[in-house]
Design a protein around this motif. Structure first.
Motif, PDB file in Angstrom:
ATOM      1  N   ASP A 499      11.557  11.455   0.848  1.00  0.00           N
ATOM      2  CA  ASP A 499      11.150  10.451   1.839  1.00  0.00           C
ATOM      3  C   ASP A 499      10.908   9.093   1.186  1.00  0.00           C
ATOM      4  O   ASP A 499      11.289   8.050   1.744  1.00  0.00           O
ATOM      5  CB  ASP A 499       9.880  10.906   2.564  1.00  0.00           C
ATOM      6  N   GLU A 500      10.274   9.079   0.023  1.00  0.00           N
ATOM      7  CA  GLU A 500       9.987   7.811  -0.657  1.00  0.00           C
ATOM      8  C   GLU A 500      11.273   7.122  -1.095  1.00  0.00           C
ATOM      9  O   GLU A 500      11.428   5.905  -0.922  1.00  0.00           O
ATOM     10  CB  GLU A 500       9.064   8.073  -1.847  1.00  0.00           C
ATOM     11  N   TRP A 501      12.200   7.882  -1.663  1.00  0.00           N
ATOM     12  CA  TRP A 501      13.470   7.291  -2.096  1.00  0.00           C
ATOM     13  C   TRP A 501      14.269   6.819  -0.885  1.00  0.00           C
ATOM     14  O   TRP A 501      14.836   5.721  -0.886  1.00  0.00           O
ATOM     15  CB  TRP A 501      14.269   8.324  -2.895  1.00  0.00           C
ATOM     16  N   TYR A 502      14.313   7.642   0.142  1.00  0.00           N
ATOM     17  CA  TYR A 502      15.093   7.346   1.346  1.00  0.00           C
ATOM     18  C   TYR A 502      14.594   6.065   2.011  1.00  0.00           C
ATOM     19  O   TYR A 502      15.391   5.200   2.411  1.00  0.00           O
ATOM     20  CB  TYR A 502      14.966   8.529   2.298  1.00  0.00           C
ATOM     21  N   LYS A 503      13.279   5.943   2.139  1.00  0.00           N
ATOM     22  CA  LYS A 503      12.711   4.738   2.745  1.00  0.00           C
ATOM     23  C   LYS A 503      13.055   3.505   1.923  1.00  0.00           C
ATOM     24  O   LYS A 503      13.463   2.470   2.468  1.00  0.00           O
ATOM     25  CB  LYS A 503      11.196   4.880   2.874  1.00  0.00           C
TER      26      LYS A 503
END
Length: 693
Positions: A499-503
């Motif tokens: 989620d952190e990378w995707y955001k």
């Protein structure tokens, strides 16, 4: 298959083995088999019902260059040549323009190596050319490379980017082997009437050169099997020849075969940079049939009884031509890390995937871990010993490696190779990055690889490293819990979650419309180009982005960026995620082993790697030349700005439901249901208003 070429000589080159001179066609016979008459037949791979012959060797650069000179001399409308064959260190063919046409030549030392950057479509057209008797018209047309349902080996009208290639025509003389034909050639032992676990026997071959005693093959087992450019000649590894006589059906290049795996074209055999389990008879790989990849080649099969000789009308000249470099100079950014705040906590997730919602503010490194940064880490924690192999010799001698180690007595020092300072550090495993996160968490101390320096437990550091060794010792095929190797609650530095990378890569609150996520990390729904401009990323399109001699680019040379202005989130090197991609113990491609996620693609891969819907699987201890990473950390400034997100599993289920609802009939039914519910609510509301209170 180098034996398809008669009377062609490869100029001797140190380390590339024997020359190719006056060889005759070399095929082996693959018998027809019945499953009830053999033991250990491979699953989901129908056995051959008729005998065929299959090439003893993979198709070489000399053979493919001869093909190009015969059918792409006056033009190349089918793109049978790829610029990647000229630019990449695994490509072996150079194209020269002149006289209103083209000439194709082989790079020095590459003639006897397998051809790469050929799609399954290219391989089928090569088969058509052989079927027609190797005509030399100079162009690609019906009767040379093209076929119909009644002409040639393959109906090329049926070739599509969206599916696997067609099955061979009934009268095909040359063709790609099916899974069953390919497996029988490499794994069937007629003496025992049984299939072996590996090509050449039931025992796994060692990773190493063809000169090793015992069985060996060209695959990756912690280091390259052979020196740069790491590919083996096609007639090498006699010590691991199959019972029927084929070579290199274990490693070297992945080989296209005829037939689908899901919606893609099947490929078999593992490759020079994949691990041992990809060599087994149970492994299946696949890719889009139109894609030209760095480690994909093929071998040819033919109808049983075909005995013609195969001379070529014109020799292929070996040339010293080498593609020019477009590489950027190092900029001297230094060992300090630039951090970028990723704000707007509790943002909406991407309704296509359920990914991207993060409840807290956090910071991402603006660049991938560079060689300078990794050298600072090594000099701090690996000067007096390196028990966890944070440094690998491939970082000095392998493709795109940028670090060398100097040993003086019992002490070691590490230096960046000139020109590699601001380029990303390659050959990084997930475990190495977790230990680097611990080192940052502890304040970057100098010392041995012990607790408080690189090692942690569930109360100390960012990651509990005590289970890393037992994980590796358990073997690749096992299962894990989803919570294994999660960051500690008070971790200051860590690998980004999915989620952190995707955001950080795809989220854009300024994007028009309801969906606030792009499909690629360039604030766009179409892939970036591969030129170093405002919309460029370092990956493969029709040519390399960075090119030689470095291939990986300096941080920020390719200016494609997302909303948060992070550098190289697309291309360059794959970046590890904290999140598990798969927990192991399941059927399917790399689902039988536990894998962490990798995102962003690499210089060595195509646009699929950059896409929002792609997470590649990586075994945590693997450290390939295309694996790097970037770290994240807790937000350094205090804030009351916090948000809330549904649990990841709930978000993914919701996204799946919404994607299901996009199907026209389902959407119509849901719309009718929504209207009916609305009418009922309105009717009930009016009725309630008339009831006594």
């Amino acid at each position: 298959m180098y034996a398809l070429i008669g009377a062609l000589v490869l100029a001797p080159s140190a380390g590339f083995g024997e020359t190719l001179a006056n060889h005759v066609p070399d095929f082996v016979t693959v018998p027809a088999l019945r499953a009830d008459q053999v033991a250990g037949a491979p699953d989901a791979c129908p056995l051959p019902t008729a005998a065929v012959q299959i090439g003893k060797y993979e198709v070489t650069n000399i053979e493919y260059a001869a093909f190009l000179n015969a059918v792409a001399r006056t033009g190349d409308p089918r793109a049978l040549f790829s610029q990647l064959q000229e630019d990449h260190f695994w490509g072996g063919i150079v194209r020269e323009a002149g006289g209103g046409g083209y000439t194709y030549k082989v790079k020095p030392g590459y003639g006897n190596l397998p051809v790469t950057f050929v799609s399954a479509h290219d391989a089928m057209r090569f088969a058509n050319w052989l079927h027609y008797g190797r005509p030399s018209t100079g162009t690609s047309e019906l009767g040379t490379t093209e076929g119909t349902s009644s002409s040639g080996a393959y109906d090329t009208r049926a070739l599509s980017d969206a599916s696997s290639g067609p099955a061979r025509n009934a009268a095909a003389r040359y063709f790609l082997p099916t899974c069953g034909e390919w497996m029988t050639a490499g794994f069937f032992d007629p003496r025992t009437r049984a299939f072996t676990e590996y090509s050449g026997g039931n025992d796994a071959p060692a990773s190493g050169s063809a000169d090793m005693s015992g069985h060996s093959a060209n695959y990756y087992a912690g280091q390259w099997a052979i020196p740069f450019p790491h590919l083996a000649r096609v007639n090498a590894y006699e010590n691991n020849q199959s019972a029927l006589g084929t070579r290199n059906q274990a490693g070297n290049v992945m080989e296209w075969v005829e037939g689908p795996l899901g919606h893609h074209q099947m490929a078999l055999g593992g490759s020079l940079f994949l691990p041992r389990d990809t060599l087994s008879k149970g492994y299946r790989d696949s890719e889009l049939s139109s894609k030209k990849l760095s480690s994909f080649g093929f071998r040819i099969a033919r109808a049983s009884g075909t005995q013609e000789s195969l001379p070529f009308s014109a020799p292929v000249t070996v040339t010293a031509a080498v593609a020019g470099s477009s590489s950027s100079p190092s900029t001297g950014r230094g060992a300090n890390v630039d951090w970028t705040l990723i704000d707007k906590p509790g943002n909406t997730s991407d309704l296509r995937t359920g990914y991207g919602c993060v409840a807290k503010r956090y910071e991402m490194a603006r660049t991938e871990v560079t060689n300078v940064q990794y050298v600072a880490f090594l000099n701090a924690v690996a000067a007096g010993g390196d028990p966890y192999r944070l440094y690998l010799e491939d970082m000095a001698t392998g493709a795109v490696g940028g670090i060398v180690r100097r040993v003086d007595g019992e002490r070691a020092s590490y230096q960046v190779k000139p020109g590699y300072e601001d380029r990303p550090a390659a050959y990084l495993s997930w475990f190495a990055l977790a230990r680097m996160a611990n080192w940052y968490h502890f304040g970057q101390p100098n010392g041995m690889q012990v607790a408080g320096v690189t090692e942690g437990d569930y109360t100390l550091g960012a990651y509990d490293t005590r289970g890393f060794a037992s994980f590796e010792q358990a073997g690749r095929k096992h299962t894990v819990a989803a919570t294994l190797f999660e960051r500690n609650p008070d971790a200051k530095y860590f690998l980004p979650s999915n989620d952190e990378w995707y955001k950080a890569a795809y989220y854009d609150p300024e994007r028009p419309g309801l969906r606030k996520y792009w499909s690629y990390p360039n604030r766009n729904d179409t892939p970036p180009g591969s030129a170093p401009d405002s919309n460029g990323a370092n990956y493969q399109v029709k040519s390399l982005g960075e090119g030689g001699p470095y291939y990986v680019s300096t941080a920020g040379r390719f200016a494609s960026r997302g909303y948060y202005d992070l550098l190289d989130m697309g291309g360059n090197l794959w970046e590890w995620l904290e999140t598990w991609r798969g927990l192991g113990g399941q059927q399917g491609w790399r689902r039988d082993i536990p894998t962490k996620g990798l995102r962003g693609g690499s210089f060595n891969y195509i646009d699929i790697g950059l896409s929002f819907n792609n997470i590649d699987p990586g075994y945590p201890s693997d450290h390939y030349f295309v694996y790097g990473g970037r770290l994240a950390r807790a937000a350094q400034s205090e804030s009351t700005d916090v948000g809330w997100c549904l649990p990841p599993a709930a978000r993914e289920r919701l996204a799946g439901t919404l994607q299901f609802a996009r199907k026209p009939r389902i959407a119509a039914a849901l719309a009718i249901l929504l209207v009916a519910v609305t009418i009922c609510i309105v009717f009930w509301g009016r009725r309630r208003s008339k009831l006594p209170r």
